[in-house]
Design a protein around this motif. Sequence first.
Motif, mmCIF file in Angstrom:
data_model
loop_
_atom_site.group_PDB
_atom_site.id
_atom_site.type_symbol
_atom_site.label_atom_id
_atom_site.label_comp_id
_atom_site.label_asym_id
_atom_site.label_seq_id
_atom_site.Cartn_x
_atom_site.Cartn_y
_atom_site.Cartn_z
ATOM 1 N N ILE A 76 0.724 -1.001 -0.126
ATOM 2 C CA ILE A 76 -0.168 0.153 0.472
ATOM 3 C C ILE A 76 1.020 1.547 -0.140
ATOM 4 O O ILE A 76 1.373 1.557 1.030
ATOM 5 N N PRO A 77 0.875 2.329 -0.759
ATOM 6 C CA PRO A 77 1.809 3.569 -0.628
ATOM 7 C C PRO A 77 1.322 3.945 0.365
ATOM 8 O O PRO A 77 0.585 4.408 0.807
ATOM 9 N N ASP A 78 2.391 4.691 0.765
ATOM 10 C CA ASP A 78 2.347 5.570 1.471
ATOM 11 C C ASP A 78 1.840 6.683 1.551
ATOM 12 O O ASP A 78 3.098 7.874 1.535
ATOM 13 N N HIS A 81 -4.049 10.174 1.036
ATOM 14 C CA HIS A 81 -5.564 10.449 0.156
ATOM 15 C C HIS A 81 -5.528 8.859 0.358
ATOM 16 O O HIS A 81 -6.807 8.579 -0.454
ATOM 17 N N ILE A 82 -4.935 7.930 1.120
ATOM 18 C CA ILE A 82 -4.612 6.561 0.648
ATOM 19 C C ILE A 82 -4.504 5.677 2.050
ATOM 20 O O ILE A 82 -3.565 5.655 2.781
ATOM 21 N N TYR A 83 -5.343 5.317 3.173
ATOM 22 C CA TYR A 83 -5.322 4.254 4.000
ATOM 23 C C TYR A 83 -5.049 3.245 4.455
ATOM 24 O O TYR A 83 -4.599 2.588 2.909
ATOM 25 N N SER A 84 -3.600 2.338 5.242
ATOM 26 C CA SER A 84 -3.395 1.613 5.264
ATOM 27 C C SER A 84 -4.051 0.207 5.192
ATOM 28 O O SER A 84 -3.378 -1.013 5.014
ATOM 29 N N ASN A 85 -5.181 0.327 4.974
ATOM 30 C CA ASN A 85 -6.447 -0.942 4.674
ATOM 31 C C ASN A 85 -6.006 -0.693 2.985
ATOM 32 O O ASN A 85 -6.750 -1.815 2.618
ATOM 33 N N GLY A 86 -5.768 -0.023 2.153
ATOM 34 C CA GLY A 86 -5.580 0.400 0.914
ATOM 35 C C GLY A 86 -6.727 0.985 -0.060
ATOM 36 O O GLY A 86 -7.581 1.327 -0.926
ATOM 37 N N THR A 118 4.012 15.234 -1.716
ATOM 38 C CA THR A 118 5.859 15.661 -1.630
ATOM 39 C C THR A 118 6.866 15.043 -0.817
ATOM 40 O O THR A 118 7.588 15.212 -0.576
ATOM 41 N N LYS A 119 5.394 14.191 -0.272
ATOM 42 C CA LYS A 119 5.771 13.760 0.744
ATOM 43 C C LYS A 119 5.111 12.507 1.520
ATOM 44 O O LYS A 119 4.045 12.476 0.882
ATOM 45 N N LYS A 120 5.994 11.613 1.934
ATOM 46 C CA LYS A 120 5.278 10.192 2.240
ATOM 47 C C LYS A 120 4.685 10.207 3.662
ATOM 48 O O LYS A 120 4.670 10.680 4.485
ATOM 49 N N GLY A 121 3.316 9.532 3.941
ATOM 50 C CA GLY A 121 2.728 9.524 5.250
ATOM 51 C C GLY A 121 1.525 9.511 5.415
ATOM 52 O O GLY A 121 0.258 8.729 4.071
ATOM 53 N N ARG A 122 0.546 8.595 5.932
ATOM 54 C CA ARG A 122 -1.042 8.353 6.200
ATOM 55 C C ARG A 122 -1.550 10.018 6.083
ATOM 56 O O ARG A 122 -1.420 10.886 6.794
ATOM 57 N N PRO A 123 -3.116 9.331 5.902
ATOM 58 C CA PRO A 123 -4.463 9.951 6.884
ATOM 59 C C PRO A 123 -3.802 10.689 8.030
ATOM 60 O O PRO A 123 -3.889 9.645 8.732
ATOM 61 N N PHE A 129 -9.778 4.927 11.780
ATOM 62 C CA PHE A 129 -10.465 4.633 10.263
ATOM 63 C C PHE A 129 -10.293 3.002 9.695
ATOM 64 O O PHE A 129 -11.000 2.375 9.990
ATOM 65 N N CYS A 130 -9.286 2.777 9.705
ATOM 66 C CA CYS A 130 -9.011 1.249 9.308
ATOM 67 C C CYS A 130 -9.698 0.261 9.953
ATOM 68 O O CYS A 130 -10.244 -0.381 10.061
#
Length: 150
Positions: A76-78, A81-86, A118-123, A129-130
């Motif tokens: 899963i991309p870090d 706008h992408i949650y760790s559940n996909g 411009t940077k990696k990171g989760r919502p 949420f997950c």
Amino acid sequence: MEARMTKRLQKDLEAMQKNYKDQFIVTLPNNDLKLWHVEFTAAQGTIFQGEKFKLQFKFSPEYPIESPEVIFIGKIPDHEHIYSNGFICLSILYDEWSAALTVSSVCLSILSMLSSATKKGRPFNDAEFCKRSQGRGPKAFLWSYDDEKC
């Protein structure tokens, strides 16, 4: 309704295989036209450069009137706008869906979203949420968009 979905999906698949064969690899698990896996490599010159990702598309009999369910599977991309559940927070997958959109236009929008990061990171609310979304699909939620990039 099902005949329209099948005809449209065959057209979308042909377009992907003809026009985007160097960018996206489409497989149909179990030869099921209603379930697609689309693999791609992130664009050069981006923070995800060279990373490989896979999207899963699930189509209902109402496609293309109704949007497909689209999630990342595997790695899963870090991304903000992408949650760790996909699950992907992208308006065209939900309330801004149009029957004029195609699988290729959705894939290109997701690739563009990744490329503009411009940077990696989760919502900010990823963990909560997950936990709340276990056993549910992304279309079970009312999405809100905090910026114009999603």
